[in-house]
Design an enzyme around this catalytic site. Sequence first.
Site, mmCIF file in Angstrom:
data_model
loop_
_atom_site.group_PDB
_atom_site.id
_atom_site.type_symbol
_atom_site.label_atom_id
_atom_site.label_comp_id
_atom_site.label_asym_id
_atom_site.label_seq_id
_atom_site.Cartn_x
_atom_site.Cartn_y
_atom_site.Cartn_z
ATOM 1 N N ARG A 549 28.252 49.207 87.545
ATOM 2 C CA ARG A 549 29.493 49.074 88.503
ATOM 3 C C ARG A 549 28.752 48.075 89.557
ATOM 4 N NH1 ARG A 549 31.160 54.580 91.196
ATOM 5 N NH2 ARG A 549 32.490 52.975 92.066
ATOM 6 N N GLY A 551 30.504 44.939 92.954
ATOM 7 C CA GLY A 551 31.592 44.583 93.829
ATOM 8 C C GLY A 551 32.728 44.148 92.885
ATOM 9 N N GLY A 553 34.018 45.784 90.069
ATOM 10 C CA GLY A 553 34.611 47.096 89.520
ATOM 11 C C GLY A 553 33.554 47.842 88.751
ATOM 12 N N LYS A 569 34.065 44.987 81.013
ATOM 13 C CA LYS A 569 34.093 44.885 82.443
ATOM 14 C C LYS A 569 35.563 44.768 82.717
ATOM 15 C CE LYS A 569 32.839 41.000 85.696
ATOM 16 N NZ LYS A 569 32.416 39.961 85.867
ATOM 17 N N ASP A 666 24.912 31.456 90.392
ATOM 18 C CA ASP A 666 24.404 32.560 90.568
ATOM 19 C C ASP A 666 23.605 33.528 89.765
ATOM 20 O OD1 ASP A 666 24.476 35.142 92.313
ATOM 21 O OD2 ASP A 666 26.281 36.160 91.358
#
Length: 855
Positions: A549, A551, A553, A569, A666
């Site tokens: 899990r 941010g 979901g 996801k 990222d």
Amino acid sequence: MEWSRCTCITAAVLLLLPRLCSPAGDKLTHGESLLPGDTIVSDGGAFVLGFFAPSDATPARQYLGIWYSNTTVTVQTVVWVANRDAPVIVDGRSGNSSSAPSLALANGGSNLILSDASGRVVWTTNITGATSSGTPGSTAAVLRNDGNLVILSPDGATLWRSFDHPTDTFIPGMKVGRRYRPHDGVDGWRIVSWKGPGDPSPGSFSYGMDPNTSLQLLLWNGTRIYWRTSVWTGYMTAGKYHGATGTVIYVTVVDSEEEIYSSFSVADGAPPTRYVVTDAGKFQLLSWNRNASAWATLESWPSRACSPYGSCGAYGYCDHSQAVATCKCLDGFEPASQGEWSRGVFSRGCRRSQALAPCRDGSGEGDAFLAMSNMKVPDKFVLLGNMISVDDCAAACRRNCSCVAYAYASLRSSSAKGDIARCLVWTGELVDAQMIGAIWGVTAETLNLRVPAGFTGKRTGTKTVKILLPVLASVLIVTCIVLLWFCKCRAKGKRISSESEKKLVPGSVRTSSELGEGNPTEDLEFPSIQFSDIAVATNNFSRACMIGRGGFGKVYKGTLLGGREVAVKRLSKDSEQGIEEFKNEAILISKLQHRNLVRLLGCCTEGAERLLIYEYLANKGLDAILFDNERKSLLDWPTRFGIIKGVARGLLYLHQDSRLTVIHRDLKASNVLLDAEMRPKIADFGMAKIFGENQQKANTKRVVGTYGYIAPEYRIEGVFSVKSDVYSFGILVLEIVSGVRISSTDDIMGSPGLVAYAWKLWKEGNASDLVDSSIVESCALDEVLLSIHVGLLCVQDDPNGRPLMSSVVSILENGSVSLPAPDQPAYFAERNCKVKGDDVQSSRNSITMTVLQGR
């Protein structure tokens, strides 16, 4: 009776004596002989050395060669032959092994000698001047698992390598190129075809480095150039994905003071792959297809009718960018004979359509340069030195009245000789140019043609009118058809939109059973999957199936009706990842295919539900193991080094080798997933950005990413580029080596953070102290120090000082002795930066096990 029994035993021992002296395992030592029927098998079982007869030849005429073992390739495929010109005769009727051909170490144990049945030498390694510090008995010939036969001295030094004497096949680890100064009798490496399918003797065709320029590879037919590659543009590593086998071929160029050569590699687990020069004059890339038990041809050159050398004549070029390749004239030129050109006869080439202005005093003021992009530039160029910039190169051509074109490339990140740039000029006819298109990536470049001032490359007159009229008519007809279709479908579309909202991603709706049985290497589009099927697969999203899990979901493990395990996801309704990030991630990753990128299998957008279905990776996120004190020992140093190299290959694909130039933005430990064999796959493309063909950087007011991994120029100025990902990669490398999380709030031996600690150890000469204590026993010091060096180069404050991922991959794969010293990195980005307002969107990391995007 006793005497008779002893006589029989003695006779049996004498008959077996030659076999008792046969080699065992992967080596041949002094006093042993390799006879027909004997083989030496490499330590990993990939290659075999022995005597063979080609399939189309007389069985008695045999050669000493190396081939793939039948456990690897079920069809005997020879990759190297010793006695190409002199087969030995094997008499199968004779049981006397003393009269058979043999291979043995002789001449003091330093030379391999192949003798025929009469004892005549037919082939030898011919090592001269070899010195030995030990006894001859300790010298050995070893067949390595990469297919390289080597002779090792008693002290372990390599006296001779079969890779230095290739035949018709080029396999990973081999070189094609030349040495500036011959060494051990080797001045270069050239691949030479067989004379025929059953005749390994040297044929007419050969492939090697251009001896005049050392900047291109040539395929010769005898002494005549038959085909050539693109001219080297300065890249260190280039990769190309082949969807038929799921294999990425990495081509590396090494340019040093001693030699320049090209080699290639494939990722671990890839099928056997080789290049071969055929007796028909083809240079082919082949990959073993295990399902078909046959070699699949991935590429073959020359590939088009106008690909062979000079097919389009002077000032003509072969246009590969069209579906059917054809000869065309360079801009500013027209066919020398329109009649011959229309009949498909191009040998006379082209001529200028408008003469150049008279050149006075080398000023060239009456001329201009017209750029043609995506070109394989012509042959017969002149290499100019001391050119720092493209302007210098253009000025040099302009000053020379005979110069008709130039091409420039930077060598700052690729040449170990200190070369800054590569400036090519042409002073004669332009021969063998090709337009190869953007899909050829770094091998394509811009050719700047000298044309009269004011020339735009546009043609006017009656030909234009003849072409324009039918085009306009066609456009009008198509427009009418589209309008009719639009009006008809508009009403239908309204009815359909109320039933489903599955329009985000291309692909038809499929059931989970169809996906479960599908081929994971099929086309790049992927299906939308019904929400009901996903609910069944995850037991209605039960807590027992939840495996992560963040941010965004939750992530669930599911099993589709076909038995395939997937990771689902599911974005929560208040997710930090909005609809734009969801669409970006789905559409972007559907276009990317690489073994080091996570594979998206499908999606679902029904009502308010937004779900992405990925391949399931058993070991989940790198962070879940690397930063867990009880599990981190599972990642020994070879595994960690493999992860570093795998992530580097994935980034290289995103930045340079895919159809798109993608900035991830990222990259971090939780976004690197590990499969069952601990192979890494980069995940989470919700924040990724696509760059245009010539775009180098971009600016944004919305900085996204994770603290510690964000590059200084991106955090402060909002400027991001491929070098932003390089910075994140450097942080990741330091984390993998040390086992310490970049966001750790504990001081590390008095340093404010991981980067500061790594820099302190580096400056003190104690970089090895950075290694995670749990892997000290398994680490290779040279690889560890190389990784730390690369990591510190990647986290330098100045983005221009950070290496490109092509350089990183080359360094990690081949090592380097000439890396620059890193500059002191910026420390503030680790944990002391505070960003106000909504300027930064942080990618939140949960410490629980993360399977997909860790936000």
